[in-house]
Design an enzyme around this catalytic site. Structure first.
Site, PDB file in Angstrom:
ATOM      1  N   ARG A   1     -54.978 -22.038   5.383  1.00 51.58           N
ATOM      2  CA  ARG A   1     -55.954 -21.811   4.314  1.00 51.58           C
ATOM      3  C   ARG A   1     -55.513 -22.383   2.971  1.00 51.58           C
ATOM      4  NH1 ARG A   1     -55.800 -17.671   7.948  1.00 51.58           N
ATOM      5  NH2 ARG A   1     -57.841 -17.011   8.736  1.00 51.58           N
TER       6      ARG A   1
ATOM      7  N   HIS B   1     -52.757 -26.231  17.362  1.00 54.39           N
ATOM      8  CA  HIS B   1     -53.290 -24.873  17.524  1.00 54.39           C
ATOM      9  C   HIS B   1     -53.279 -24.465  19.003  1.00 54.39           C
ATOM     10  CE1 HIS B   1     -55.273 -21.277  16.262  1.00 54.39           C
ATOM     11  NE2 HIS B   1     -55.483 -21.749  15.037  1.00 54.39           N
TER      12      HIS B   1
ATOM     13  N   GLU C   1     -47.886 -21.517  15.379  1.00 57.39           N
ATOM     14  CA  GLU C   1     -48.255 -22.742  14.681  1.00 57.39           C
ATOM     15  C   GLU C   1     -47.175 -23.135  13.678  1.00 57.39           C
ATOM     16  OE1 GLU C   1     -52.420 -22.255  13.210  1.00 57.39           O
ATOM     17  OE2 GLU C   1     -52.228 -20.333  14.293  1.00 57.39           O
TER      18      GLU C   1
ATOM     19  N   HIS D   1     -58.239 -24.970   7.978  1.00 56.41           N
ATOM     20  CA  HIS D   1     -57.971 -25.938   9.049  1.00 56.41           C
ATOM     21  C   HIS D   1     -58.683 -27.281   8.866  1.00 56.41           C
ATOM     22  CE1 HIS D   1     -55.512 -23.163  11.093  1.00 56.41           C
ATOM     23  NE2 HIS D   1     -56.410 -22.530  11.812  1.00 56.41           N
TER      24      HIS D   1
ATOM     25  N   ASP E   1     -51.726 -12.409  12.122  1.00 55.39           N
ATOM     26  CA  ASP E   1     -52.207 -13.697  11.637  1.00 55.39           C
ATOM     27  C   ASP E   1     -51.487 -13.942  10.316  1.00 55.39           C
ATOM     28  OD1 ASP E   1     -53.518 -16.066  11.256  1.00 55.39           O
ATOM     29  OD2 ASP E   1     -55.471 -15.194  10.785  1.00 55.39           O
TER      30      ASP E   1
END
Length: 337
Positions: A89, A184, A302, A114, A243
């Site tokens: 982000r 991803h 990631e 992304h 996350d």
């Protein structure tokens, strides 16, 4: 169908249907030491990774879809795709570089996520065989999703000894810009169709993490993981609700030391991650709704620079300038225990 050799890795290419607009897509297959990887020219997507378990049987260990139409129907999870120009982000969908404000596509509320509405994951890439693998490349034009500068970008997939999957990113630009690509991939070492992956065991070489605000954008703080749910310094079950960007220890950023290790006791499969990147986003896909996978069906690890770095000068820089070459490497290696 084409096949190449010249190393211990078998490399094969074939047609793989077309997008809804008729654009053809090809699939490349790499195979070595019991590991087989299939990669699409659409989104540079890793469609499947198959690796042997303790009993010698090979199973798919990365979430993927059976046809191109599935990736067009379910773009949001970014299954196996290379995302860019900027993974994760950028707050306010804008940043200032050299005194100039650049406004990006806002595709998650007021946030840029992304790479925007049509990031690298939604492009058809050029592809060419290289020793041991395939190089995929594209050109991102000046102004693409709001980013400055023409960017010439590539990712090279190779299978090394033991079936270790290497991802090598390279890029150059003709104007100052920012860049932060990642893969991803979602991992489920028990098998892509085995249900939740949350019982698998994870260790991450990270003593700090970057907390976020209500829009999942970093606050700018870098806090210790000790005493928080983000402490994976010792191996433990993953659990739900993640996350977040974990700050890798300095020695885990050189590409040699293990940055993360995921283990599935049932199959015996072990995945080790090595990277040159300073961060690792742990995402447990809690919001999957059963179409096509259920909640927490895969774990994303990631490798990346930190989210919102263009707006956070205290974070490692993601600026790329003319005359420089961006280079980043991540390796996913497989073994059994």
């Amino acid at each position: 169908m084409t096949m190449t050799s010249g190393t211990d890795t078998a490399v094969q290419a074939e047609g793989f249907g077309a997008l809804a607009d008729g654009t053809p897509v090809r699939r490349w297959t790499l195979e070595r030491d019991g590991v087989r990887v299939r990669i699409l020219t659409y989104g540079a997507i890793v469609q499947s990774v198959e690796a042997p378990g303790r009993d010698g049987s090979r199973a798919p260990v990365a979430l993927g879809l059976p046809d191109v139409g599935g990736y067009e129907e379910f773009p949001g999870p970014y299954f196996g795709a290379v995302v860019g120009r900027y993974a994760n982000r950028i707050g306010g969908a804008s940043f200032v570089l050299d005194g100039r404000t650049h406004r990006l596509t806002a595709n998650e509320g007021a946030t840029h996520l992304h790479g925007g509405a049509r990031g690298f994951d939604k492009r058809v890439w050029d592809a060419a065989a290289v020793p041991g693998g395939v190089r995929m490349s594209l050109v991102s034009a000046d102004g693409d999703e709001g980013y400055p500068g023409r960017l010439d970008f590539s990712v090279t997939y190779t299978l090394g000894q033991g079936g270790a999957l290497g991802l090598d990113y390279r890029a150059v630009t003709d104007a100052p810009t920012v860049l932060n690509p990642t893969s991803h991939l979602y991992w489920n070492l028990a098998g892509a169709d085995s249900g939740s992956a949350l019982g698998q065991q994870l260790r991450v070489a990270a003593r700090h993490f970057t907390p976020v605000d209500g829009a999942s954008v970093p606050t700018g703080e870098v806090l210790p993981v000790a005493g928080t749910p983000f402490d994976f310094r010792r191996t433990r079950a993953v659990g739900a609700g993640y996350d977040r960007n974990l700050v890798l220890e300095e020695e885990a950023r050189g590409g040699e030391a293990v940055a993360a290790e995921l283990y599935d006791a049932w199959s015996g499969r072990v995945l080790t991650v090595r990277t040159t990147e300073p961060g690792l986003q742990l995402y447990t896909a809690d919001h999957f709704d059963g179409r096509p996978f259920g909640p927490c069906a895969g774990i994303a690890l990631e490798t990346q620079h930190f989210p919102d770095s263009p707006n956070r000068p205290e974070f490692p820089s993601t600026v790329l300038r003319p005359g420089e070459e961006f280079a980043s490497r991540t390796v996913y290696a497989f073994s059994v225990r």
